[in-house]
Write a protein that holds these residues in place. Structure first.
Motif, PDB file in Angstrom:
ATOM      1  N   ALA A 223       0.864  -1.172   0.000  1.00 15.59           N
ATOM      2  CA  ALA A 223       0.000   0.000   0.000  1.00 15.59           C
ATOM      3  C   ALA A 223       0.900   1.221   0.000  1.00 15.59           C
ATOM      4  O   ALA A 223       2.074   1.146   0.401  1.00 15.59           O
TER       5      ALA A 223
ATOM      6  N   TYR B 276      -3.375   4.724  -0.947  1.00 13.90           N
ATOM      7  CA  TYR B 276      -3.843   3.685  -1.871  1.00 13.90           C
ATOM      8  C   TYR B 276      -3.570   2.336  -1.238  1.00 13.90           C
ATOM      9  O   TYR B 276      -2.435   2.017  -0.895  1.00 13.90           O
ATOM     10  N   SER B 277      -4.617   1.541  -1.107  1.00 15.93           N
ATOM     11  CA  SER B 277      -4.490   0.269  -0.392  1.00 15.93           C
ATOM     12  C   SER B 277      -3.775  -0.808  -1.186  1.00 15.93           C
ATOM     13  O   SER B 277      -3.249  -1.753  -0.587  1.00 15.93           O
TER      14      SER B 277
ATOM     15  N   LEU C 111      -2.433  -0.769   7.243  1.00 15.68           N
ATOM     16  CA  LEU C 111      -3.178   0.022   6.269  1.00 15.68           C
ATOM     17  C   LEU C 111      -3.771   1.260   6.942  1.00 15.68           C
ATOM     18  O   LEU C 111      -3.771   2.351   6.369  1.00 15.68           O
TER      19      LEU C 111
ATOM     20  N   ALA D 279      -2.762   5.141   5.861  1.00  7.51           N
ATOM     21  CA  ALA D 279      -3.829   6.032   5.396  1.00  7.51           C
ATOM     22  C   ALA D 279      -4.163   7.138   6.389  1.00  7.51           C
ATOM     23  O   ALA D 279      -5.003   7.995   6.084  1.00  7.51           O
TER      24      ALA D 279
ATOM     25  N   PHE E 211      -8.533   8.539   0.075  1.00  2.00           N
ATOM     26  CA  PHE E 211      -8.174   7.139   0.313  1.00  2.00           C
ATOM     27  C   PHE E 211      -8.808   6.288  -0.778  1.00  2.00           C
ATOM     28  O   PHE E 211     -10.025   6.130  -0.831  1.00  2.00           O
TER      29      PHE E 211
ATOM     30  N   CYS F  35      -9.389   2.817  -1.707  1.00  2.55           N
ATOM     31  CA  CYS F  35      -9.335   1.566  -0.959  1.00  2.55           C
ATOM     32  C   CYS F  35     -10.087   0.466  -1.685  1.00  2.55           C
ATOM     33  O   CYS F  35     -11.216   0.652  -2.121  1.00  2.55           O
TER      34      CYS F  35
ATOM     35  N   ALA G 230     -13.532  -1.694   4.162  1.00  4.00           N
ATOM     36  CA  ALA G 230     -12.893  -0.486   3.636  1.00  4.00           C
ATOM     37  C   ALA G 230     -13.355   0.734   4.432  1.00  4.00           C
ATOM     38  O   ALA G 230     -12.543   1.594   4.801  1.00  4.00           O
TER      39      ALA G 230
ATOM     40  N   HIS H 233     -11.718   0.724   7.906  1.00  8.36           N
ATOM     41  CA  HIS H 233     -10.336   1.201   7.860  1.00  8.36           C
ATOM     42  C   HIS H 233     -10.305   2.722   7.665  1.00  8.36           C
ATOM     43  O   HIS H 233      -9.488   3.412   8.286  1.00  8.36           O
ATOM     44  N   ALA H 234     -11.182   3.247   6.814  1.00  5.95           N
ATOM     45  CA  ALA H 234     -11.236   4.689   6.591  1.00  5.95           C
ATOM     46  C   ALA H 234     -11.614   5.436   7.862  1.00  5.95           C
ATOM     47  O   ALA H 234     -11.076   6.517   8.153  1.00  5.95           O
TER      48      ALA H 234
ATOM     49  N   LEU I 195     -13.322   8.761   1.014  1.00  2.53           N
ATOM     50  CA  LEU I 195     -13.093   7.354   0.683  1.00  2.53           C
ATOM     51  C   LEU I 195     -13.646   7.068  -0.707  1.00  2.53           C
ATOM     52  O   LEU I 195     -14.817   7.342  -0.990  1.00  2.53           O
TER      53      LEU I 195
END
Length: 249
Positions: free
Chosen positions: A144, A156-157, A166, A170, A176, A178, A199, A202-203, A211
């Motif tokens: 990433a 960018y994942s 990750l 981020a 992001f 993702c 996703a 994680h965001a 996102l």
């Protein structure tokens, strides 16, 4: 920094998009992030193939790197002679893998056209960008990226399963990109891909500004992916990636 989606289909090209590829531009410099199958044609809608300054490959699955083969042809056999080699950053086996993909001898392979440079975890300068790479859980060596320029940040994942790393890469990103390969359901494999809901999770943990769900597998319902992401704890703007979408940071 301007980000253009060149391709956002996951695993293989779909009817509306090539596989993964993104164009990152700033200060007249153009970095292509991934070049999956089908992306080379789409890229030419937005920038000349001979006005690319570097390519960065997250990992060596075909949907992220295979169009390096066509790009090698375009640069090697350009009428009037080939342009100077450009850097291609990727995992350790990138040069050998691409030579095999085009049935070239390992030496010189594609090295006369591309200056292959091995990605490592950590931070380096690529043109005007400060690029930080982090290893992600995936069946192959996969990275990433955190790309910073002039106080703005793109994350960018690449391809990844759930990962605290990750979230770190981020953290606080303005944008992001993702991956959201899976829809929620039983029996999903671990350390492979994220669901759209994951996703969003994680965001939320990374507290990103926006996102964009990408790596959207053609057999999934993209609207359902968006719905599942919006049901996550993330409260910011969420949208689906689409070819030609541009973001200015």
């Amino acid at each position: 920094m301007r980000v253009t989606v060149i391709g956002c289909s996951g695993s293989f090209p779909g009817p509306d998009s090539p596989a993964s590829s993104y164009l990152i531009e700033a200060d007249g410099y153009a970095l292509v992030l991934d070049l999956g199958n089908g992306a080379l044609g789409s890229l030419q809608r937005f920038r000349s193939l001979y006005e690319i300054d570097a390519v960065c490959i997250s990992h060596l699955h075909a949907d992220h790197c295979l169009d390096l083969c066509g790009y090698w042809v375009a640069r090697t056999y350009r009428p009037g002679g080939p342009p100077p080699p450009i850097p291609v950053y990727g995992p350790a086996d990138t040069a050998a893998r691409m030579a095999r993909a085009y049935d070239l001898d390992p030496v010189p392979g594609m090295s006369g056209t591309f200056d292959f440079r091995t990605l490592r975890r950590g931070t380096q300068e690529i043109g005007p960008f400060r690029v930080t790479a982090a290893l992600m859980p995936h069946p192959v060596e996969a990275y990433a990226f955190r790309i910073e320029h002039n106080g703005k940040t793109l994350a960018y994942s690449g391809d990844t399963g759930a990962s605290d790393d990750l979230v770190e890469i981020a953290s606080g990103a303005d944008l992001f990109l993702c991956e959201a390969s899976f829809l929620d359901g039983p029996g999903l494999p671990s350390e492979l891909h994220l669901t759209a809901r994951e996703a969003g999770e994680h965001a939320a943990r990374a507290e990103v500004g926006r996102l964009v769900l990408t790596h959207l597998v053609p057999w999934n319902d993209a609207d359902l992916s968006l719905k599942e992401a919006k049901a996550s704890p993330y409260g910011g703007d969420i949208e689906l990636a689409r070819v030609g979408a541009r973001y200015t940071l």
